[in-house]
Design an enzyme around this catalytic site. Sequence first.
Site, mmCIF file in Angstrom:
data_model
loop_
_atom_site.group_PDB
_atom_site.id
_atom_site.type_symbol
_atom_site.label_atom_id
_atom_site.label_comp_id
_atom_site.label_asym_id
_atom_site.label_seq_id
_atom_site.Cartn_x
_atom_site.Cartn_y
_atom_site.Cartn_z
ATOM 1 N N SER A 95 0.823 -1.202 0.000
ATOM 2 C CA SER A 95 0.000 0.000 0.000
ATOM 3 C C SER A 95 0.862 1.258 0.000
ATOM 4 C CB SER A 95 -0.957 -0.040 1.200
ATOM 5 O OG SER A 95 -1.971 0.921 1.084
ATOM 6 N N ASP A 224 -9.530 -5.447 -4.441
ATOM 7 C CA ASP A 224 -8.992 -4.413 -3.558
ATOM 8 C C ASP A 224 -9.957 -3.229 -3.530
ATOM 9 O OD1 ASP A 224 -7.489 -2.314 -2.391
ATOM 10 O OD2 ASP A 224 -5.611 -3.212 -3.060
ATOM 11 N N HIS A 253 -7.483 -5.808 -0.119
ATOM 12 C CA HIS A 253 -6.304 -4.959 0.032
ATOM 13 C C HIS A 253 -5.392 -5.486 1.134
ATOM 14 C CE1 HIS A 253 -3.923 -1.326 -0.306
ATOM 15 N NE2 HIS A 253 -4.040 -1.112 0.990
#
Length: 273
Positions: A95, A224, A253
Amino acid sequence: MPYVTTSDGTEIYYTDSGSGRPIVLSHGWPLSSDAWQVEIKRFADAGYRVVAHDRRGHGLSSKTYAGNDMTTYARDLAAVVEHLDLHDVVLVGHSTGGGEVVRYAAQFADGRVAKVVTAGAVPPIMVKSESNPEGTPIEAFDDIRASVLKDRSQFWKDLAVPFYGFNRDGAEVSQGAIDDFWRQGMLVNLAAAYDCVKAFSETDQNADLAAIDVPILIAQGEDDQIVPIADAALKAIEIVSHGTLKTYPGAPHGIFGDYQDALDADILAFVAD
């Protein structure tokens, strides 16, 4: 506890486990190096030296008001790598951490990096603009900032649900994962949590991706809900020179459950190749 003090006096906490070729892990927002506990053990057990740090403002690192931007994050990572004198490094970023390792590899690596892995990473850029019409509207990030400012404790609990895909039909919900997400989120000081939203959403990393000259594995869950795959991995793979794309049907995610098992196996295979 092991810390590195950066040039601006920020103390960056890190863990250092195992021995062998170094794998350096960079966590997502609003988490900490604790998010990597499974990977730390798995990768160390596989014969690697595994280093994971807490981004400034996060975890056990200094609670910072300044420097909550992608370039400073990358410089902080450089401080950890240089302090430990690591070479032939495999960088792994999730991320926001994916943005951090991409910027580090592109601008600060100084020949120390051999491979890069990103998972659900924010590059090339998340926010919608004339040059990125498929991006996420700025209003969505404004809403995140407002929620963090108003009641971050409740927001972390709410965010954990789509983060791990627990809102999908048939999902096996882990209250423990939600609680741990909240625990890690509450360690971030408010200024760092707030400013990091701009860092992960508005930092243009097209040039960073193009500058990476080592093999890069770009991984992402196809479901995601936090970083849309069409504006992330599917774009990034078209920019890098030595990229491999790996997507995971139905995966969220957050790195958890079956997705975590598959991703970790793919990372180890990529490192060993």
